[in-house]
Design a protein around this motif. Structure first.
Motif, PDB file in Angstrom:
ATOM      1  N   LYS A  30       0.829  -1.214   0.000  1.00 47.47           N
ATOM      2  CA  LYS A  30       0.000   0.000   0.000  1.00 47.47           C
ATOM      3  C   LYS A  30       0.857   1.256   0.000  1.00 47.47           C
ATOM      4  O   LYS A  30       0.529   2.239  -0.674  1.00 47.47           O
ATOM      5  CB  LYS A  30      -0.930   0.000   1.213  1.00 47.47           C
ATOM      6  CG  LYS A  30      -1.940  -1.140   1.220  1.00 47.47           C
ATOM      7  CD  LYS A  30      -2.777  -1.165  -0.043  1.00 47.47           C
ATOM      8  CE  LYS A  30      -3.773  -2.314  -0.016  1.00 47.47           C
ATOM      9  NZ  LYS A  30      -4.475  -2.464  -1.320  1.00 47.47           N
TER      10      LYS A  30
ATOM     11  N   THR B 100      -6.600  10.678   1.779  1.00 46.30           N
ATOM     12  CA  THR B 100      -7.334  10.678   0.512  1.00 46.30           C
ATOM     13  C   THR B 100      -7.070   9.389  -0.262  1.00 46.30           C
ATOM     14  O   THR B 100      -7.984   8.798  -0.851  1.00 46.30           O
ATOM     15  CB  THR B 100      -6.944  11.899  -0.327  1.00 46.30           C
ATOM     16  OG1 THR B 100      -7.206  13.094   0.420  1.00 46.30           O
ATOM     17  CG2 THR B 100      -7.718  11.937  -1.632  1.00 46.30           C
TER      18      THR B 100
ATOM     19  N   LEU C 113      -6.211   6.433   1.009  1.00 53.47           N
ATOM     20  CA  LEU C 113      -6.901   5.329   1.681  1.00 53.47           C
ATOM     21  C   LEU C 113      -8.387   5.320   1.347  1.00 53.47           C
ATOM     22  O   LEU C 113      -8.974   4.271   1.071  1.00 53.47           O
ATOM     23  CB  LEU C 113      -6.707   5.435   3.199  1.00 53.47           C
ATOM     24  CG  LEU C 113      -5.290   5.311   3.754  1.00 53.47           C
ATOM     25  CD1 LEU C 113      -5.304   5.460   5.268  1.00 53.47           C
ATOM     26  CD2 LEU C 113      -4.648   3.987   3.362  1.00 53.47           C
ATOM     27  N   LYS C 114      -8.980   6.514   1.358  1.00 51.97           N
ATOM     28  CA  LYS C 114     -10.422   6.631   1.091  1.00 51.97           C
ATOM     29  C   LYS C 114     -10.746   6.284  -0.356  1.00 51.97           C
ATOM     30  O   LYS C 114     -11.679   5.508  -0.632  1.00 51.97           O
ATOM     31  CB  LYS C 114     -10.885   8.047   1.415  1.00 51.97           C
ATOM     32  CG  LYS C 114     -12.373   8.283   1.233  1.00 51.97           C
ATOM     33  CD  LYS C 114     -12.736   9.714   1.597  1.00 51.97           C
ATOM     34  CE  LYS C 114     -14.222   9.966   1.365  1.00 51.97           C
ATOM     35  NZ  LYS C 114     -14.587  11.376   1.703  1.00 51.97           N
ATOM     36  N   ASN C 115      -9.986   6.837  -1.291  1.00 51.64           N
ATOM     37  CA  ASN C 115     -10.276   6.614  -2.710  1.00 51.64           C
ATOM     38  C   ASN C 115     -10.071   5.166  -3.137  1.00 51.64           C
ATOM     39  O   ASN C 115     -10.693   4.698  -4.098  1.00 51.64           O
ATOM     40  CB  ASN C 115      -9.416   7.535  -3.574  1.00 51.64           C
ATOM     41  CG  ASN C 115      -9.821   8.983  -3.464  1.00 51.64           C
ATOM     42  OD1 ASN C 115     -10.907   9.305  -2.965  1.00 51.64           O
ATOM     43  ND2 ASN C 115      -8.960   9.882  -3.907  1.00 51.64           N
ATOM     44  N   ASN C 116      -9.166   4.464  -2.448  1.00 55.73           N
ATOM     45  CA  ASN C 116      -8.850   3.089  -2.822  1.00 55.73           C
ATOM     46  C   ASN C 116      -9.496   2.059  -1.894  1.00 55.73           C
ATOM     47  O   ASN C 116      -9.192   0.866  -1.997  1.00 55.73           O
ATOM     48  CB  ASN C 116      -7.330   2.901  -2.853  1.00 55.73           C
ATOM     49  CG  ASN C 116      -6.675   3.674  -3.977  1.00 55.73           C
ATOM     50  OD1 ASN C 116      -6.623   3.212  -5.112  1.00 55.73           O
ATOM     51  ND2 ASN C 116      -6.181   4.866  -3.671  1.00 55.73           N
ATOM     52  N   ASN C 117     -10.356   2.548  -0.991  1.00 57.19           N
ATOM     53  CA  ASN C 117     -11.093   1.660  -0.092  1.00 57.19           C
ATOM     54  C   ASN C 117     -10.159   0.694   0.644  1.00 57.19           C
ATOM     55  O   ASN C 117     -10.411  -0.511   0.734  1.00 57.19           O
ATOM     56  CB  ASN C 117     -12.153   0.877  -0.883  1.00 57.19           C
ATOM     57  CG  ASN C 117     -13.200   0.240   0.033  1.00 57.19           C
ATOM     58  OD1 ASN C 117     -13.488   0.766   1.114  1.00 57.19           O
ATOM     59  ND2 ASN C 117     -13.751  -0.885  -0.390  1.00 57.19           N
ATOM     60  N   VAL C 118      -9.059   1.240   1.154  1.00 57.60           N
ATOM     61  CA  VAL C 118      -8.066   0.424   1.858  1.00 57.60           C
ATOM     62  C   VAL C 118      -8.612   0.023   3.225  1.00 57.60           C
ATOM     63  O   VAL C 118      -9.043   0.881   4.009  1.00 57.60           O
ATOM     64  CB  VAL C 118      -6.743   1.203   2.009  1.00 57.60           C
ATOM     65  CG1 VAL C 118      -5.744   0.397   2.824  1.00 57.60           C
ATOM     66  CG2 VAL C 118      -6.171   1.530   0.630  1.00 57.60           C
ATOM     67  N   LYS C 119      -8.583  -1.261   3.516  1.00 57.35           N
ATOM     68  CA  LYS C 119      -9.142  -1.774   4.763  1.00 57.35           C
ATOM     69  C   LYS C 119      -8.082  -2.115   5.808  1.00 57.35           C
ATOM     70  O   LYS C 119      -8.399  -2.182   7.000  1.00 57.35           O
ATOM     71  CB  LYS C 119      -9.972  -3.034   4.480  1.00 57.35           C
ATOM     72  CG  LYS C 119     -11.142  -2.818   3.534  1.00 57.35           C
ATOM     73  CD  LYS C 119     -12.164  -1.848   4.099  1.00 57.35           C
ATOM     74  CE  LYS C 119     -13.392  -1.752   3.195  1.00 57.35           C
ATOM     75  NZ  LYS C 119     -14.363  -0.748   3.688  1.00 57.35           N
TER      76      LYS C 119
END
Length: 412
Positions: A194, A241, A243-249
């Motif tokens: 990531k 941004t 993390l949010k845009n790539n839906n990182v869990k």
């Protein structure tokens, strides 16, 4: 001379003692004992050179091992006590050049032994064979060994581009049987991937002007746009941004929230829920040897409760606003006036420390754990609160000689 150096005992504690290196015969016997249950077509000596241990796996892959003991460099204080090596013998290169064309995977394999602990160190040979082998060494650090003992398998690429993989003895069979030794079998690789993805889109090697950057964060309604140390907050803004845009869990950003729902809550920017430990993002001047960290007690709690803490440091070149007529201070002041209905400090109040523009050049992830944290941190006393009481002691992160802490790095 077998000088005392750092060792890892059976309880994973660090102690200072002489090495307990295995001799040539014991190296081979130890390797064969650990691999005796591996599914293989054959295990033995390679016909090319009886010093080389060979394993032909049932999947058709052929592995050849040049074995060496992992030992301290010595030097009567000239080398850090957490730095160890194997000696690269001239015949290793000859073996590599002979065996690779035959479809063999050649391993320069170090074996660390102390107090009954065994850690295998796979120095991937592709970079080492490009140089002279005579009187040469491949280096590994005590933290690399510790991470293997703790996690099973750990991988690191050093600042010279060499790849070092450390493997706990009971994981060696799994490691050799894996078809992908670069990812799935290695600890925390999902997290490092990531950061690799983020670095690919982050504006490295570009001058970021403070006025524009502060306004960008303001327009995006980033809560920290008002803060004076804008490079660090901009780094967090971009990472959030991403993390949010790539839906990182598997990475949670918690810098804007007091609680993230976990029972043990500490004040750090990031939490890795699948691996259960904390991390913190830092922007730091390339020319500074130290970077301010977090409260000393909080750092100690993170390491004690979770076993490790990551500092993710992005380093930048800096131009101060004081040499640019206070341009950024004035822009920030005007934005604050518009936002707070005329309530803002003088634009000159922070001019000596305000950054006019920065250019991010490189980053690194430092892992702090109980094996190494005392060697990289020092106390940073912040002075007094407005009421005269002492501020909490913070830590300073020493950015020099970080090989015993660095687990990932990037430079443009």
């Amino acid at each position: 001379m077998n000088e005392p150096s750092q060792q890892i005992d059976s309880a994973l504690n660090i102690c200072i003692a002489p090495d307990q290196p295995l001799k040539c015969k014991a190296l081979k016997e130890t390797f064969l004992r650990v691999t005796k249950n591996i599914q293989a077509l054959s295990i033995g000596n390679d016909p090319f050179d009886k010093r080389i241990v060979s394993i032909d796996l049932q999947d058709g892959s052929k592995h050849r091992f040049c074995l060496a003991a992992v030992t301290f460099l010595g030097g009567n204080g000239n080398h850090p006590i957490f730095k160890k090596r194997i000696q690269l013998k001239e015949w290793y290169k000859t073996a590599y050049m002979h065996l690779v064309p035959q479809g063999c995977t050649v391993h320069f394999m170090g074996i660390y032994h102390y107090d009954g602990n065994i850690v295998f160190v796979d120095f991937l040979p592709d970079t080492y064979v490009t140089r002279k082998m005579h009187n040469s060494s491949a280096f590994v650090y005590v933290n690399d060994l510790f991470r293997a003992m703790q996690d099973g398998i750990a991988r690191r690429r050093d600042f010279h581009g060499n790849t070092i993989i450390t493997i706990r003895a009971n994981e060696l069979i799994n490691y050799l049987g894996s078809n992908d030794k670069s990812s799935s079998s290695l600890t925390n690789v999902d997290l490092l991937e990531k950061f690799t993805d983020f670095n690919a889109i982050f504006p490295f090697n570009e001058w970021l002007y403070g006025g524009e950057t502060i306004n960008k964060m303001r327009l995006a309604q980033w809560p920290k746009w008002r803060e004076t140390e804008w490079p660090g907050w901009y780094l967090e803004f971009e990472f959030y941004t991403f993390l949010k845009n790539n839906n990182v869990k598997n990475i949670l950003y918690k810098g804007n929230s007091a609680k993230s729902g976990y029972c043990w809550e500490l004040d750090f920017d990031l939490f890795f829920p699948m691996h259960k430990f904390y991390g913190d993002l830092k922007a730091s001047d390339c020319n500074k040897n130290d970077a301010p960290g977090n409260d000393k007690e909080t750092v100690a709690a993170a390491i004690s409760h979770y076993g490790r803490l990551w500092y993710i440091i992005y380093e930048h070149d800096t131009v101060k606003d004081s040499v640019c007529g206070g341009e950024v201070c004035k822009i920030r002041y005007e934005l604050l006036l518009a936002d707070t209905a005329g309530k803002a400090k003088s634009p000159d109040s922070y001019i000596r420390r305000m950054k006019n523009r920065v250019k991010f050049r490189k980053m690194m992830i430092l892992e702090l754990n109980r094996a190494n944290c005392n060697e990289i941190l020092k106390d940073f006393h912040q002075g007094q609160q407005p009421d005269g009481s002492a501020r909490a002691t913070k830590v300073l992160i020493n950015k020099t000689n970080v090989e015993n802490f660095q687990i990932f790095h990037y430079s443009c």
